[in-house]
Write an enzyme that holds these catalytic residues in place. Sequence first.
Site, PDB file in Angstrom:
ATOM      1  N   GLU A 287      59.158  35.714  22.991  1.00 21.39           N
ATOM      2  CA  GLU A 287      60.091  35.318  21.939  1.00 21.39           C
ATOM      3  C   GLU A 287      59.760  33.940  21.375  1.00 21.39           C
ATOM      4  OE1 GLU A 287      62.250  37.135  20.551  1.00 21.39           O
ATOM      5  OE2 GLU A 287      62.466  38.832  21.916  1.00 21.39           O
ATOM      6  N   ARG A 291      58.558  33.491  17.431  1.00 22.34           N
ATOM      7  CA  ARG A 291      59.563  32.837  16.597  1.00 22.34           C
ATOM      8  C   ARG A 291      59.224  31.365  16.325  1.00 22.34           C
ATOM      9  NH1 ARG A 291      63.402  36.595  16.210  1.00 22.34           N
ATOM     10  NH2 ARG A 291      63.631  38.067  17.917  1.00 22.34           N
ATOM     11  N   ASP A 404      56.529  48.783  21.910  1.00 21.18           N
ATOM     12  CA  ASP A 404      56.275  49.014  20.493  1.00 21.18           C
ATOM     13  C   ASP A 404      55.145  48.170  19.911  1.00 21.18           C
ATOM     14  OD1 ASP A 404      57.879  46.849  21.014  1.00 21.18           O
ATOM     15  OD2 ASP A 404      59.168  47.091  19.278  1.00 21.18           O
ATOM     16  N   GLU A 540      62.611  46.299  11.247  1.00 22.49           N
ATOM     17  CA  GLU A 540      61.448  47.184  11.227  1.00 22.49           C
ATOM     18  C   GLU A 540      61.430  48.141  10.030  1.00 22.49           C
ATOM     19  OE1 GLU A 540      61.450  45.236  14.944  1.00 22.49           O
ATOM     20  OE2 GLU A 540      63.076  46.319  13.944  1.00 22.49           O
TER      21      GLU A 540
END
Length: 650
Positions: A287, A291, A404, A540
């Site tokens: 993360e 980010r 994913d 997404e």
Amino acid sequence: MYPPPPLPPRRDFISVTLSPGRSYDGGQGLRRRSFWRKWKQLSRLQRNVVLFLLACLMLCGLLSYISVADEWKAVGSRSAEGPKMRPANPPVLPAPRRAAENPETFAGASPQKPPRHFRRGPPNLQIRAPDGDAKDRRQDEAQRRAEAAGEARWEDDAQGSRVSWRGTGTEPEQGPQLPPRKAEAAPRPSPQALRMRNSPASQNERQKAVVAAFRHAWAGYRKFAWGHDELKPVSKSFSEWFGLGLTLIDALDTMWILGLKKEFEEARKWVSQKLLFQKNVDVNLFESTIRILGGLLSAFHLSGDVLFLEKAIPYSDVNIGTGVAHPPRWTSDSTVAEVTSIQLEFRELSRLTGVKKFQEAVEEVTRRVHSLRGKKDGLVPMFINTNSGLFTHLGVFTLGARADSYYEYLLKQWIQGGKKETQLLEDYLEAVEGIRKHLLHRSEPSQLTFVGELAHGRFSAKMDHLVCFLPGTLALGAHHGLPTDHMELAQALMDTCYQMNRQMETGLSPEIVHFNLHPQRSHKDVQVKAADRHNLLRPETVESLFYLYRLTGQRKYQDWGWEILRSFNASPRAATLPSATSRTRAIPSPGTRWRASFWGRRSSTCTCSSPTTQTCSAWTLTCSTRRLTPCPSGPPPRAGRLPSGCCPGD
């Protein structure tokens, strides 16, 4: 009788006690003796309690002093070392331009002629004008002659790079370089960008709606959660994850693209003055990379402001706080998506700085995952043990949560590396075939193509909203020369992701859906369980819509994105901003968090309404936060540019 004897005479006198070498102290000595007497009158327990409290106060004061001293030391060292820092690999990236710390000092600086563009460097995001106009060509020639004569006019000149807010064009200018170098040329603005200075792109109603939605959300964050990680819109408060201003950094490139000058400059000031990494706090590697590191790198590439690169380098070189790494508290495993979805950012950091250890570290992870056993026709399990380095929970395969972006980054690393790393391409192509073979099914009654899950040989018709990254990834691969049937599959899956929104009463997709595999009367294709009826503002779907719209030119994909925007605006939202909604079939009520990454990708989908909006044929879009990193491989094959004149990543 004899009279009584007379009384003795009364004598009055004053007694004065003189102490040699001492003077009158106003009763201080008496008070000291009184305090000591009272102290001795206390019991031993009472004296121990008082001493303990005093010791605690002294310890707290000492720790506070050390903390404040460390922060001031960090600020001082940054300001002292900043002018000395330079990229270690100059041929790869021209010396970046420093923007002025105070934008208000721009006025009054003397204009300078920008040197010619150094070929290899961060590409400039530019505005594309219609081709074939002889008048425009003549204007270009006149403009170049004016520049050669020193008559080019520049607005907001600064000691560093200049920020242009005409649409999304960047017009870098010469300024003090970091460090000064002979014959170092800053990027030269293109004729298209120069034209756009005098003719800014107009906004249509959809663009205005996107900007208005972002402003509404940003105003709530600025008022109630400024500098904190996340805004809680219902309670009008904030929450901290890492304590590093995640929302603010996450939104930097979005504000640049939307042309929000005031908001961008205010956020830049916070990054310059408040973003410090000397904190003893645990952060999630995945993360924080996508980010914070990704956000800073994309802001650097878009604006050319070296401040963001300076902030990115120490963050990736020195771990937060103590530098102690550990797996999640609840398990010894890490998810495969987390360890394989930081490669784009770290490879780009090595390209910019010339420091190879960032790239070497993440590529070692890629090689390790490539060689592991437990795959199934290119599909990987969801977990990997941090101690043994082996896959765990074998036999479970999904393209949803925890796996994913592994597939997404295989393709994008191959593109980022100039399409030379064949192992990445082979793993990606094998995975696509594994998806077709094991996970791809059609629903009833509408025959929607969807990607399910496989658990120990048993198929489940469950599909996460996260899987909707796949249409955009497949389309991007087809654009870069992979088989054309990838584009066909991308379009089929894009229809499904759209239906996941459209078949809900609110027009908003739930977090998880289950597809109907058997014809049943009065049953829709998409079924939702009660626990999954919430929308987390995931980006997404709108990112894939952006890819499909730009790569095919079909207006329906932009219209679908517009429908999603209207659905969010039509749903109840807090006075501060729209938040994660709690239900998707019934009227949704505001949730407790705001995801800045969603607004970035939605703006990418809806902002560019014209096929001649931007040109940027060398950008790679990374996962989750819509980050932009340049591809050194040059323009894509075949058409050279996307059919719409804008590559994914705008």
